[in-house]
Design a protein around this motif. Sequence first.
Motif, mmCIF file in Angstrom:
data_model
loop_
_atom_site.group_PDB
_atom_site.id
_atom_site.type_symbol
_atom_site.label_atom_id
_atom_site.label_comp_id
_atom_site.label_asym_id
_atom_site.label_seq_id
_atom_site.Cartn_x
_atom_site.Cartn_y
_atom_site.Cartn_z
ATOM 1 N N ASP A 58 -74.662 17.866 25.967
ATOM 2 C CA ASP A 58 -74.013 16.860 25.132
ATOM 3 C C ASP A 58 -74.921 15.669 24.850
ATOM 4 O O ASP A 58 -74.942 15.140 23.743
ATOM 5 C CB ASP A 58 -72.714 16.374 25.784
ATOM 6 C CG ASP A 58 -71.625 17.436 25.771
ATOM 7 O OD1 ASP A 58 -71.800 18.493 25.130
ATOM 8 O OD2 ASP A 58 -70.582 17.190 26.405
ATOM 9 N N ASP A 59 -75.688 15.239 25.854
ATOM 10 C CA ASP A 59 -76.560 14.066 25.665
ATOM 11 C C ASP A 59 -77.602 14.309 24.577
ATOM 12 O O ASP A 59 -77.873 13.422 23.761
ATOM 13 C CB ASP A 59 -77.255 13.691 26.979
ATOM 14 C CG ASP A 59 -76.285 13.155 28.016
ATOM 15 O OD1 ASP A 59 -75.217 12.629 27.632
ATOM 16 O OD2 ASP A 59 -76.579 13.282 29.214
ATOM 17 N N ILE A 60 -78.180 15.490 24.550
ATOM 18 C CA ILE A 60 -79.189 15.806 23.529
ATOM 19 C C ILE A 60 -78.559 15.818 22.147
ATOM 20 O O ILE A 60 -79.106 15.262 21.188
ATOM 21 C CB ILE A 60 -79.865 17.162 23.833
ATOM 22 C CG1 ILE A 60 -80.686 17.067 25.114
ATOM 23 C CG2 ILE A 60 -80.738 17.614 22.659
ATOM 24 C CD1 ILE A 60 -81.186 18.404 25.633
ATOM 25 N N VAL A 61 -77.390 16.432 22.033
ATOM 26 C CA VAL A 61 -76.711 16.505 20.734
ATOM 27 C C VAL A 61 -76.327 15.106 20.255
ATOM 28 O O VAL A 61 -76.514 14.770 19.086
ATOM 29 C CB VAL A 61 -75.481 17.436 20.805
ATOM 30 C CG1 VAL A 61 -74.684 17.385 19.520
ATOM 31 C CG2 VAL A 61 -75.912 18.863 21.099
ATOM 32 N N ILE A 62 -75.829 14.272 21.148
ATOM 33 C CA ILE A 62 -75.471 12.893 20.788
ATOM 34 C C ILE A 62 -76.702 12.134 20.316
ATOM 35 O O ILE A 62 -76.654 11.390 19.337
ATOM 36 C CB ILE A 62 -74.784 12.178 21.962
ATOM 37 C CG1 ILE A 62 -73.394 12.778 22.189
ATOM 38 C CG2 ILE A 62 -74.704 10.673 21.722
ATOM 39 C CD1 ILE A 62 -72.728 12.323 23.471
ATOM 40 N N GLN A 63 -77.826 12.326 20.994
ATOM 41 C CA GLN A 63 -79.070 11.666 20.596
ATOM 42 C C GLN A 63 -79.432 12.044 19.159
ATOM 43 O O GLN A 63 -79.777 11.189 18.355
ATOM 44 C CB GLN A 63 -80.192 12.052 21.547
ATOM 45 C CG GLN A 63 -81.530 11.462 21.195
ATOM 46 C CD GLN A 63 -82.625 11.938 22.150
ATOM 47 O OE1 GLN A 63 -82.358 12.595 23.148
ATOM 48 N NE2 GLN A 63 -83.852 11.611 21.821
ATOM 49 N N TYR A 64 -79.346 13.329 18.831
ATOM 50 C CA TYR A 64 -79.665 13.765 17.468
ATOM 51 C C TYR A 64 -78.641 13.274 16.464
ATOM 52 O O TYR A 64 -78.986 12.929 15.332
ATOM 53 C CB TYR A 64 -79.827 15.289 17.398
ATOM 54 C CG TYR A 64 -81.155 15.732 17.945
ATOM 55 C CD1 TYR A 64 -82.323 15.545 17.222
ATOM 56 C CD2 TYR A 64 -81.245 16.314 19.206
ATOM 57 C CE1 TYR A 64 -83.549 15.935 17.720
ATOM 58 C CE2 TYR A 64 -82.473 16.709 19.717
ATOM 59 C CZ TYR A 64 -83.618 16.522 18.967
ATOM 60 O OH TYR A 64 -84.826 16.887 19.476
ATOM 61 N N MET A 65 -77.377 13.206 16.869
ATOM 62 C CA MET A 65 -76.346 12.679 15.974
ATOM 63 C C MET A 65 -76.644 11.215 15.632
ATOM 64 O O MET A 65 -76.528 10.802 14.487
ATOM 65 C CB MET A 65 -74.955 12.795 16.614
ATOM 66 C CG MET A 65 -74.413 14.207 16.643
ATOM 67 S SD MET A 65 -72.929 14.414 17.660
ATOM 68 C CE MET A 65 -71.819 13.228 16.955
ATOM 69 N N ASN A 66 -77.050 10.460 16.647
ATOM 70 C CA ASN A 66 -77.362 9.045 16.422
ATOM 71 C C ASN A 66 -78.585 8.884 15.534
ATOM 72 O O ASN A 66 -78.622 7.989 14.681
ATOM 73 C CB ASN A 66 -77.576 8.338 17.756
ATOM 74 C CG ASN A 66 -76.292 8.183 18.536
ATOM 75 O OD1 ASN A 66 -75.196 8.204 17.971
ATOM 76 N ND2 ASN A 66 -76.407 8.039 19.839
ATOM 77 N N GLN A 67 -79.582 9.745 15.693
ATOM 78 C CA GLN A 67 -80.772 9.684 14.841
ATOM 79 C C GLN A 67 -80.405 9.985 13.386
ATOM 80 O O GLN A 67 -80.885 9.338 12.470
ATOM 81 C CB GLN A 67 -81.829 10.664 15.321
ATOM 82 C CG GLN A 67 -82.554 10.222 16.554
ATOM 83 C CD GLN A 67 -83.559 11.251 17.031
ATOM 84 O OE1 GLN A 67 -83.625 12.377 16.535
ATOM 85 N NE2 GLN A 67 -84.350 10.881 18.025
ATOM 86 N N ASP A 68 -79.552 10.991 13.183
ATOM 87 C CA ASP A 68 -79.128 11.343 11.824
ATOM 88 C C ASP A 68 -78.375 10.199 11.183
ATOM 89 O O ASP A 68 -78.505 9.955 9.974
ATOM 90 C CB ASP A 68 -78.246 12.601 11.847
ATOM 91 C CG ASP A 68 -79.041 13.865 12.121
ATOM 92 O OD1 ASP A 68 -80.283 13.839 12.017
ATOM 93 O OD2 ASP A 68 -78.404 14.885 12.446
ATOM 94 N N ASN A 69 -77.577 9.495 11.954
ATOM 95 C CA ASN A 69 -76.790 8.384 11.400
ATOM 96 C C ASN A 69 -77.638 7.164 11.056
ATOM 97 O O ASN A 69 -77.262 6.362 10.225
ATOM 98 C CB ASN A 69 -75.679 7.987 12.382
ATOM 99 C CG ASN A 69 -74.584 9.030 12.482
ATOM 100 O OD1 ASN A 69 -74.381 9.819 11.564
ATOM 101 N ND2 ASN A 69 -73.906 9.046 13.603
ATOM 102 N N GLN A 70 -78.803 7.043 11.686
ATOM 103 C CA GLN A 70 -79.672 5.906 11.421
ATOM 104 C C GLN A 70 -80.527 6.118 10.177
ATOM 105 O O GLN A 70 -81.075 5.184 9.630
ATOM 106 C CB GLN A 70 -80.569 5.630 12.631
ATOM 107 C CG GLN A 70 -79.795 5.092 13.815
ATOM 108 C CD GLN A 70 -80.683 4.894 15.023
ATOM 109 O OE1 GLN A 70 -81.880 5.148 14.997
ATOM 110 N NE2 GLN A 70 -80.097 4.450 16.124
ATOM 111 N N GLU A 71 -80.673 7.363 9.752
ATOM 112 C CA GLU A 71 -81.538 7.663 8.611
ATOM 113 C C GLU A 71 -80.826 7.476 7.304
ATOM 114 O O GLU A 71 -79.731 7.455 7.085
ATOM 115 C CB GLU A 71 -82.064 9.095 8.718
ATOM 116 C CG GLU A 71 -82.987 9.254 9.893
ATOM 117 C CD GLU A 71 -83.457 10.688 10.082
ATOM 118 O OE1 GLU A 71 -83.081 11.575 9.307
ATOM 119 O OE2 GLU A 71 -84.215 10.901 11.010
#
Length: 71
Positions: A58-71
């Motif tokens: 879950d932590d890895i997926v959340i990290q990628y979700m947050n990166q996608d939202n910042q772009e």
Amino acid sequence: MNFNAIDTIGDLKIDLKEALDSFGMDENLETPPTWFSEMDANKDGFIETEEFDPDLNDDIVIQYMNQDNQE
């Protein structure tokens, strides 16, 4: 396909509807396809991050979700 692309709700689990939608399959199945049942190791009706890919959590997926939202 990546986990986030299939988990359209963003709840860190893939339900049958999300899985079928991602492959353009009929959502009105009475029983899940064999591939879904086999991936759902704990038989809770969802494919969680570790079931999708043992190297994910879950932590890895959340990290990628947050990166996608910042772009």
